[in-house]
Design an enzyme around this catalytic site. Structure first.
Site, PDB file in Angstrom:
ATOM      1  N   ASP A  41      63.592 -47.104  91.179  1.00 27.02           N
ATOM      2  CA  ASP A  41      62.036 -46.945  90.167  1.00 27.02           C
ATOM      3  C   ASP A  41      61.614 -47.583  89.154  1.00 27.02           C
ATOM      4  OD1 ASP A  41      62.311 -43.802  91.008  1.00 27.02           O
ATOM      5  OD2 ASP A  41      62.273 -42.867  90.369  1.00 27.02           O
TER       6      ASP A  41
ATOM      7  N   CYS B 245      67.175 -42.286  98.667  1.00 28.67           N
ATOM      8  CA  CYS B 245      66.523 -42.558  97.538  1.00 28.67           C
ATOM      9  C   CYS B 245      66.804 -41.221  96.579  1.00 28.67           C
ATOM     10  CB  CYS B 245      64.792 -42.185  97.325  1.00 28.67           C
ATOM     11  SG  CYS B 245      64.107 -41.929  95.733  1.00 28.67           S
TER      12      CYS B 245
ATOM     13  N   ASP C 283      65.381 -37.891  98.759  1.00 24.35           N
ATOM     14  CA  ASP C 283      65.778 -38.136  97.458  1.00 24.35           C
ATOM     15  C   ASP C 283      66.371 -37.029  97.047  1.00 24.35           C
ATOM     16  OD1 ASP C 283      64.772 -39.449  95.045  1.00 24.35           O
ATOM     17  OD2 ASP C 283      63.003 -39.490  95.130  1.00 24.35           O
TER      18      ASP C 283
ATOM     19  N   ARG D  83      66.184 -32.918  85.060  1.00 28.91           N
ATOM     20  CA  ARG D  83      64.996 -33.376  85.995  1.00 28.91           C
ATOM     21  C   ARG D  83      64.393 -31.952  86.209  1.00 28.91           C
ATOM     22  NH1 ARG D  83      61.958 -36.168  90.758  1.00 28.91           N
ATOM     23  NH2 ARG D  83      61.265 -38.087  90.033  1.00 28.91           N
TER      24      ARG D  83
HETATM   25  C1  GLA Z   1      62.332 -40.088  92.921  1.00 22.88           C
HETATM   26  C2  GLA Z   1      62.328 -41.838  92.978  1.00 22.88           C
HETATM   27  C3  GLA Z   1      60.428 -41.536  93.697  1.00 22.88           C
HETATM   28  C4  GLA Z   1      59.692 -39.615  93.247  1.00 22.88           C
HETATM   29  C5  GLA Z   1      60.014 -39.139  93.029  1.00 22.88           C
HETATM   30  C6  GLA Z   1      59.454 -38.219  93.543  1.00 22.88           C
HETATM   31  O1  GLA Z   1      61.621 -40.340  91.153  1.00 22.88           O
HETATM   32  O2  GLA Z   1      62.589 -42.466  93.216  1.00 22.88           O
HETATM   33  O3  GLA Z   1      60.369 -42.671  94.199  1.00 22.88           O
HETATM   34  O4  GLA Z   1      60.254 -40.508  94.991  1.00 22.88           O
HETATM   35  O5  GLA Z   1      61.707 -38.956  92.382  1.00 22.88           O
HETATM   36  O6  GLA Z   1      59.360 -36.747  92.735  1.00 22.88           O
END
Ligand code: GLA
Length: 745
Positions: A548, A526, A478, A443
């Site tokens: 997601d 998350c 996250d 990413r």
């Molecule tokens: C991840 C999280 C999402 C969001 C994105 C932001 O994918 O799961 O909910 O917060 O990052 O970059």
């Protein structure tokens, strides 16, 4: 509940109202596993459970006991190198290179309460008399090691927790190469193994297989518990269903690399092992050093899979999750991510928030994009506000959100850095990497070396400065990539095997500091959705973003699968816009909410893009959830119909006093000219009558459970399903209905 030691037979009996667990000292002084199952009466001598025999090709450690072979015995914490040829629970390498080990019982302690595990998440007690702990010391004199097996049983929960403490009692350095948290030998292999597997966007889907001779295992070597395999498995008897039969669960209270393994040997015994994955793991123990493993929660139910899940739901909610949010219904939130991604200004955020506050939203969450020069490929790690977006910083924005009558929450990803960031340019040494070797991107980001306490300090300091003055009520933490090139220049060569575990210890340490700094803040964990959805995380963050994938239809499967091991209060579940951003599917707004209600509820959409009809519907949804969230998030949950056939799915919650219940019924793909179906409810009081709200219809709890809610479709004409005569919202793909049941006197 009690733990009894019988000196004459050297047996330990741990029991409560839900199970018995019996251990005994074996002829060679080691520990044997005698029984785990439904509660049985305590007897002074239960050593008759000990079974062993001399079979072809077995070896025996005691000269005069050829009938005693480790290979044919149920062992409690099996060693390596003394005639047990199955997978061991641990491996310690001494200076001469030997992995051979032999543990002898030396002493034990039984006491009220439960000890903490330093630096690791763990279950706890609120008062000492609700649990009892047994610590058994086992020694290997030649190696100079002391192992303490730690067991805690609870009075009110069908669980037992297990962990192990290692101590090097000698002078010479030892290396721990494998240190699993538990081992369990069962006398037969008549089990179905259930695992919860998937990938990004489709986490925790149940998979089953019958245990057969050989090894069945799941694991993660990604540095986090992962989307791919969840650190939770169930063993059930083939005849066990959702409502009856025996099932045992194994939940690892840990968020890093793990292994869960079942080995069926050639005499049809089953060994279950769970712990930190031995691959990429070693731990140096100098003389006097100790190591503590994470904890495993073993759960047992003789009331089927729903019974097992209920045990875990209550235990994780009440004795693993902590803090003021543990018992509180969760705020209904609006998250900016799916609507705005990183492309926003204070103006667009406030426009979203203004609309949201009118509909009854309680918490506005600003997701990714508020800091540094943030793009998909830059800015991560630069924890200072991008003033071109938010001229008055988080503090100014939070005040404005507060003045709209909502709390303010914010997204962070403290473990990561973009190569294109000020943080990386000034501290390239902060990332996990092997010097001279190129680094893999995930990413567009790199992983910070959280095994290095200075890095943890530094990032924590940055975040505290940027949070200063902002009124933050919620944090979404996250973590968006798996670890590769796991090497830390902070640690010496002989400690590189410790980095994965030290990384997670760094994450836990950071969480602990955050909680201390902001004790009232609700934290949602998350990891690109549900990539770190585990019992360990729940100790710090009582809820986690499930996935997601916010498509209602996919979410039924994800939340259904997650419910086997985790409570509804832990499942972040939001209504998002259509077509859905992940699968491009259109589902009715009502179904999106009818699925998301069964979790920690919220929205991911800009309400400014909706017409009056949808806005009114959302207002009604929020009102419904406010009225019912306590029941949904803290009631007793039952799975009724699995979504696995893509046809119909159903689940329900019942209040503790069985006076109220809410049923969710979902049509996945519609069929034509189908027969009647009957949704048999669970957990109601058979003696009570229940009104189905909005219909005026009253049925007996017994009728609803035995005969069920029935579809009165006219199969011979057009297959229209009329549930109890109300609505035809199920007569379509992705249709759904919520039934609210209330006791009538
Ligand atoms: C991840 C999280 C999402 C969001 C994105 C932001 O994918 O799961 O909910 O917060 O990052 O970059």
């Amino acid at each position: 509940m009690n733990i009894i030691y019988h000196p004459s037979s050297q047996t330990f009996h741990l029991y409560n109202d839900f199970f018995s667990y019996i251990i005994g000292v074996l002829p060679d002084g080691g520990l044997g596993q005698y029984y785990y199952g439904r509660p049985i009466r305590d007897r002074k001598d239960q050593s008759h459970f000990f079974e062993s025999s001399n079979r072809g090709m077995t070896v025996w450690p005691l000269e005069d006991r050829p009938d005693y072979s480790p290979e044919t015995t149920q062992l409690e914490y099996p060693s390596l190198g003394r005639g047990d040829y199955r997978e061991p629970a641990y491996e310690i390498v001494s200076q001469n290179g030997s992995s051979i080990s032999d543990l002898k019982y030396t002493s034990h302690r039984i006491y009220d309460g439960k000890p903490p595990i330093k630096g690791l998440p763990h279950s706890y007690t609120e008062c000492d008399d609700e649990a009892k702990t047994l610590e058994i010391d086992l020694k290997d004199k030649i190696k100079g090691t002391l192992l303490t097996l730690i067991y805690t049983i609870y009075r009110d929960y069908g669980v037992m927790t297990r962990s192990v403490k290692y101590k090097n009692t000698g002078q010479a350095t030892l290396y721990l190469k494998r240190a699993l948290s538990m081992s369990l030998d069962l006398p037969d292999h008549d089990y179905i193994w259930m695992q919860f597997s998937g990938a990004w966007g489709r986490e925790r889907i149940p998979h089953e297989k019958r245990l057969e001779n050989g090894i069945t295992a799941i694991d993660s070597l990604r540095g986090h518990s992962s989307h791919h395999q969840n650190p939770f498995v169930i063993l059930r008897r083939p005849e066990t269903t959702e409502t009856q039969g025996e099932a045992m669960g194994f939940s690892f209270v840990y968020s890093g690399n793990f292994l869960a393994l079942a080995e069926v040997d050639n005499y049809d015994m089953t060994r279950i092992l769970m712990g930190i994955h031995p691959q990429n793991f070693s731990w140096k123990l100098e003389g006097g050093d100790s190591f503590e493993t994470p904890e495993v929660i073993m759960s047992f139910s003789s009331e089927g899979l729903n019974g097992l899940s209920h045990t875990l739901h209550v235990f994780l909610r009440e004795r693993v999750a902590r803090g003021p949010w543990r018992d509180r219904p969760r705020p209904i939130l609006l998250n900016s991510w799916e609507a705005l991604q990183m492309d926003f200004t204070e103006g667009s955020i406030l426009r979203m928030a203004q609309k949201a506050s009118k509909l009854g939203i309680e918490l506005f969450v600003l997701d990714d994009g508020w800091f540094g020069q943030r793009t998909e490929a830059s800015g991560l790690g630069d924890w200072f506000v991008d003033v071109s977006k938010l001229p008055e910083g988080l503090s100014g924005l939070s005040k404005k959100i507060n003045s709209l009558g909502m709390d303010f929450g914010v997204w962070i990803e403290p473990e990561m850095v973009s190569p294109d960031s000020e943080l990386y340019r000034s501290h390239p040494d902060f990332v996990l990497h092997e010097p001279a070797r190129s680094m893999s991107l995930g990413r567009n980001q790199l992983v910070l070396d959280f095994s290095n306490p200075h890095v943890v300090d530094y990032i924590f300091g940055m975040l505290m400065r940027v949070f200063d003055g902002a009124n933050i009520s919620y944090i979404k933490w996250d973590m968006n990539r798996s670890i590769s090139e796991c090497f830390s220049s902070f640690w010496t060569a002989d400690r590189q095997g410790e980095i994965y575990h030290r990384y997670i210890l760094g994450v836990y340490e950071f969480y602990e500091r955050l909680i201390k700094a902001y004790p009232d803040v609700l934290i949602e964990s998350c990891a690109s959705g549900g990539g770190r959805f585990d019992a360990g995380m729940l100790y710090y963050a009582p809820q986690a973003w499930c996935s997601d994938d916010t498509d209602a239809c996919e979410r039924i499967k994800i939340q259904y699968g997650t419910s086997y091991g985790y409570p509804l209060s832990s499942m972040g579940a939001h209504v998002s816009a259509c077509p859905n951003g992940q699968v491009n599917r259109f589902t009715p707004l009502s179904t999106r909410a009818n699925v998301a209600y069964f979790g920690a509820f919220g929205y991911e959409m800009d309400f400014n893009h909706l017409g009056d009809e949808e806005l009114n519907e959302i207002k009604a949804q929020i009102k419904f959830m406010k009225e019912n969230r306590e029941l949904i998030q803290f009631g007793r949950f039952y799975r009724l119909i699995s979504p696995k056939d893509d046809h119909l799915s159903s689940w329900m919650v019942v209040s503790p006093d069985r006076s109220r219940a809410i049923v969710g019924l979902y049509k996945i793909l519609n069929t034509v000219n189908a027969g009647f179906y009957h949704i048999k409810l669970l957990g109601l009081d058979p003696q009570k009558d229940y009104l189905i709200e909005g219909t005026g219809e009253i049925y007996g709890g017994d009728e609803l459970m035995c005969r069920g809610i029935s579809s009165k479709s006219d199969a011979s004409t057009n297959g229209v399903a009329k549930f109890l005569g109300i609505g035809q919202d199920l007569d379509r793909d992705f249709g759904s209905r919520i039934y609210v049941l209330r006791e009538v006197r």
